[in-house]
Every structure is written in structure tokens, then in C-alpha cells.
Design a protein around this motif. Structure first.
Motif, PDB file in Angstrom:
ATOM      1  N   UNK A  86       0.749  -1.684  -0.265  1.00  0.00           N
ATOM      2  CA  UNK A  86      -0.330   0.072   0.062  1.00  0.00           C
ATOM      3  C   UNK A  86       0.910   1.046   0.016  1.00  0.00           C
ATOM      4  N   UNK A  87       1.703   1.576   0.391  1.00  0.00           N
ATOM      5  CA  UNK A  87       3.364   2.185   0.184  1.00  0.00           C
ATOM      6  C   UNK A  87       2.939   2.691  -0.748  1.00  0.00           C
ATOM      7  N   UNK A  88       3.678   1.397  -2.055  1.00  0.00           N
ATOM      8  CA  UNK A  88       4.116   2.392  -2.494  1.00  0.00           C
ATOM      9  C   UNK A  88       2.802   2.672  -3.806  1.00  0.00           C
ATOM     10  N   UNK A  89       2.171   1.946  -3.717  1.00  0.00           N
ATOM     11  CA  UNK A  89       0.883   2.214  -4.325  1.00  0.00           C
ATOM     12  C   UNK A  89       0.368   3.637  -3.863  1.00  0.00           C
ATOM     13  N   UNK A  90       1.294   4.744  -2.753  1.00  0.00           N
ATOM     14  CA  UNK A  90       0.532   5.421  -2.042  1.00  0.00           C
ATOM     15  C   UNK A  90       1.630   6.285  -3.260  1.00  0.00           C
ATOM     16  N   UNK A  91       2.856   5.999  -2.752  1.00  0.00           N
ATOM     17  CA  UNK A  91       4.080   6.340  -3.213  1.00  0.00           C
ATOM     18  C   UNK A  91       3.812   6.995  -4.644  1.00  0.00           C
ATOM     19  N   UNK A  92       2.908   6.607  -5.478  1.00  0.00           N
ATOM     20  CA  UNK A  92       2.798   6.428  -7.327  1.00  0.00           C
ATOM     21  C   UNK A  92       1.457   7.041  -7.064  1.00  0.00           C
ATOM     22  N   UNK A  94      -1.548   6.631  -6.418  1.00  0.00           N
ATOM     23  CA  UNK A  94      -2.907   6.579  -5.667  1.00  0.00           C
ATOM     24  C   UNK A  94      -3.557   5.979  -4.316  1.00  0.00           C
ATOM     25  N   UNK A  95      -4.471   6.735  -3.703  1.00  0.00           N
ATOM     26  CA  UNK A  95      -4.873   6.521  -2.787  1.00  0.00           C
ATOM     27  C   UNK A  95      -6.238   6.235  -3.040  1.00  0.00           C
ATOM     28  N   UNK A  96      -6.634   5.220  -1.628  1.00  0.00           N
ATOM     29  CA  UNK A  96      -7.613   4.538  -1.728  1.00  0.00           C
ATOM     30  C   UNK A  96      -8.377   4.609   0.235  1.00  0.00           C
ATOM     31  N   UNK A 176      -1.557  15.339  -2.548  1.00  0.00           N
ATOM     32  CA  UNK A 176      -1.153  14.937  -4.126  1.00  0.00           C
ATOM     33  C   UNK A 176      -1.705  13.456  -4.524  1.00  0.00           C
ATOM     34  N   UNK A 177      -2.915  13.002  -3.871  1.00  0.00           N
ATOM     35  CA  UNK A 177      -2.538  11.789  -5.200  1.00  0.00           C
ATOM     36  C   UNK A 177      -3.528  12.097  -6.362  1.00  0.00           C
ATOM     37  N   UNK A 178      -3.252  10.917  -7.672  1.00  0.00           N
ATOM     38  CA  UNK A 178      -3.405  11.334  -8.719  1.00  0.00           C
ATOM     39  C   UNK A 178      -4.423  10.265  -8.880  1.00  0.00           C
ATOM     40  N   UNK A 179      -4.574   9.272  -8.252  1.00  0.00           N
ATOM     41  CA  UNK A 179      -5.497   8.506  -8.631  1.00  0.00           C
ATOM     42  C   UNK A 179      -6.353   8.583  -7.367  1.00  0.00           C
ATOM     43  N   UNK A 180      -8.028   8.495  -6.944  1.00  0.00           N
ATOM     44  CA  UNK A 180      -8.849   8.451  -5.640  1.00  0.00           C
ATOM     45  C   UNK A 180      -9.085   7.012  -5.836  1.00  0.00           C
TER      46      UNK A 180
END
Ligand code: ATP
Length: 276
Positions: A86-92, A94-96, A176-180
């Protein structure tokens, strides 16, 4: 196009923020997802519709970095990837936002807004949380999304479910999420609260994010969505853009389409015999 790049179509020459191409996920013998494709673009909302067991949670887990897909490709901005955490997703980017939001109910709204990313001030033994910045930033960021909370000092547990979803959306935008990715944000809400949340989902889209809206409500999806992907028992039973489908058709497909017609036929009772 290099070997690392997703093979998906591009619009205006820019790859989608996220693109799934025939993605599958199996749990042992259980097919949770098979051959699911979708794309998420900046400033657009992609809705994923499906009933219980359709595979929505599995899709979220892949996008959020909790599970790896077993087949197909998952690309972020054109680069094929398999998120490892999940950390990698956030760093890239993508926030869920999950339905059962990870908040500390007794802590103030501003404290929850910065949970895990608190700014500090001072150095050495004088280092302490920068409470003033957190309070002011939270108020300003919520206002920027059009959320006028009476008091950011109130415990987040005192907010309504809809308000808490809105705070979580504003938080993702601020960090700074690009994808929510939104996991059924309106499922537990009444009509009015759902409307408020959908307004902020649209606000996140207007801020330039790509949004994935998971829902089982075609009315909510159609109000805000640009693309619609229907899942049924792990497979894709439909994929539409807004101009290629009507609300009635989406509702019919979501309700089971021909399955529903069969059921209606099965349940229809023969006319009762006239007495006497
Ligand atoms: P719901 O709305 O009920 O949560 P869903 O659309 O989110 O449903 P998933 O939770 O993704 O559906 O489940 C898809 C299928 O995969 C279901 O048949 C489910 O039982 C199965 N499944 C999900 N997670 C696992 C797991 N960890 N192990 C085994 N099977 C699983």
C-alpha cells in the motif's frame, strides 16, 4: 513504445493514469477476477459497478497494492507494474478511501487529516507537532473543496458518515494523490448525504484527479461517471462510456438484465381460478 509501456490506447498522446488490461486474480481455485480491463484518466471518473461477490474488493486490493494480479497487465501512466505494498501505491499517487475509514474517532478533525504525516516544528528537544499549521491547513483545504465545517477541533467521530468521507477525499487531494479509489462511499448513506459526497467526488475530478468510484448504485454512478465497468462474478459483463449508455440501460444491466427477465418469468403466478 518501449517494452515497459502499457499497450493501451492513449488520448491526447497521454497514457491513462491507471490501466488494467485483462487482469485476473485467483485465490486457489476461486476466480475472484478474470479478464477485467479498465482505464482511469485525469479529470475523469471511472465507475465500477457490481453486486456482492462481483470482484470489486479484489479490484481495489490490486489498485491499492494489497494484492498482486495473477494475469494481464496493470499500468500506471503507461508503465507496467505490480504494486508490492500500500505504501508503494501511495507513493505512486494512488490513494484509497475505504468505507470503514481509518480514523481515530476521539481525535479532532485536523489531527485525523494529518494522521501519519504530521508536520513538526523546532529542533532537538524543542521538536513538537505544528498544531497551528495542521489546524489552519485543514480548515483551508476543506474550504477549498467547498466543505465548510463548523469546527475543525471537533472529534472526527462527531461528524456524519458523509462528512467523514468528504474529509478523507480532501485529505487525499491535499497529499497529492493522482488517483482516488473510493470504496462504496455512498453505500451506508441516505439520499441527501450521498448527494453531498458525490459533489466532493466531482470536486476531486475537477481538481484533476482520476477517480475510481466503486458502487452498486447505477444512479449514483451515472450522475458523476464518465466510464462504467460492470462486474459480475469476477468477469466484466459490460464496459461503457457515458455517451454510449443510458441510465436505464445501466440500471437494467446492473439489475441482472436477462437474468432478471428470467426471474420475473419464474415468479409470475398463473391467474388464480375464479371462485365458484
Ligand atoms: P462484496 O460487495 O460482497 O464485498 P465484491 O464485489 O467486493 O463483493 P470480492 O470480495 O472481490 O467481491 O470477491 C470476489 C470473489 O472472490 C468472491 O467469490 C469471494 O468469495 C472471493 N474471494 C475474495 N477474497 C478471497 C480470499 N482472500 N480467499 C478466497 N476467496 C476470496
Amino acid at each position: 513504445m518501449g517494452p515497459q509501456e502499457g499497450g493501451g490506447d492513449t488520448m491526447n498522446g497521454r497514457p491513462a493514469l491507471i490501466e488494467l488490461d485483462r487482469v485476473s486474480k485467483y485465490y486457489g481455485n476461486i476466480r475472484a477476477l478474470e479478464g477485467v480491463s479498465l482505464e482511469v484518466r485525469a479529470g475523469e471518473i471511472t465507475c465500477v459497478l457490481g453486486d456482492n461477490g462481483a470482484g470489486k474488493s479484489t479490484l481495489i486490493k490490486i489498485a491499492a497494492g494489497l494484492h498482486r494480479h495473477d494475469a494481464g497487465t496493470f499500468s500506471i501512466e503507461g508503465e507496467q507494474t505490480a504494486l508490492s505494498s500500500p505504501r508503494e501505491a501511495l507513493d505512486r499517487g494512488i490513494a484509497t478511501v475505504y468505507q470503514d475509514l481509518a480514523v481515530v474517532p476521539l481525535m479532532p478533525v485536523w489531527r485525523n487529516f494529518f494522521l501519519g504525516s504530521e508536520p513538526v516544528k523546532g529542533a532537538g528537544p524543542f521538536r513538537r507537532l505544528d498544531v497551528r499549521t495542521m489546524r489552519e491547513t485543514t480548515r483551508a483545504e476543506l474550504l477549498r473543496m467547498g466543505i465548510d465545517l463548523r469546527d475543525v477541533d471537533q472529534p472526527i467521530g462527531t461528524l456524519s458518515g458523509g462528512e467523514r468521507q468528504c474529509v478523507a477525499i480532501a485529505r487525499a487531494v491535499y497529499f497529492g494523490a493522482k488517483v482516488l479509489v473510493l470504496d462504496e462511499p455512498t453505500a451506508a448513506l441516505g439520499v441527501k448525504q450521498s448527494g453531498v459526497v458525490l459533489k466532493y467526488v466531482a470536486a476531486a475530478r475537477d481538481a484533476g484527479l482520476g477517480v475510481v468510484l466503486i458502487t452498486h448504485n447505477p444512479h449514483h454512478a451515472y450522475m458523476v461517471g464518465d466510464r462504467f465497468v460492470l462486474l459480475k462474478r469476477g468477469t466484466m459483463s459490460g464496459s461503457h462510456t457515458k455517451d454510449s449508455v443510458t441510465l436505464d440501460e445501466l440500471t437494467r444491466q446492473m439489475a441482472g438484465g436477462s437474468d432478471l427477465d428470467d426471474l420475473r418469468h419464474e415468479l409470475s403466478r398463473p391467474a388464480s381460478p375464479t371462485p365458484g
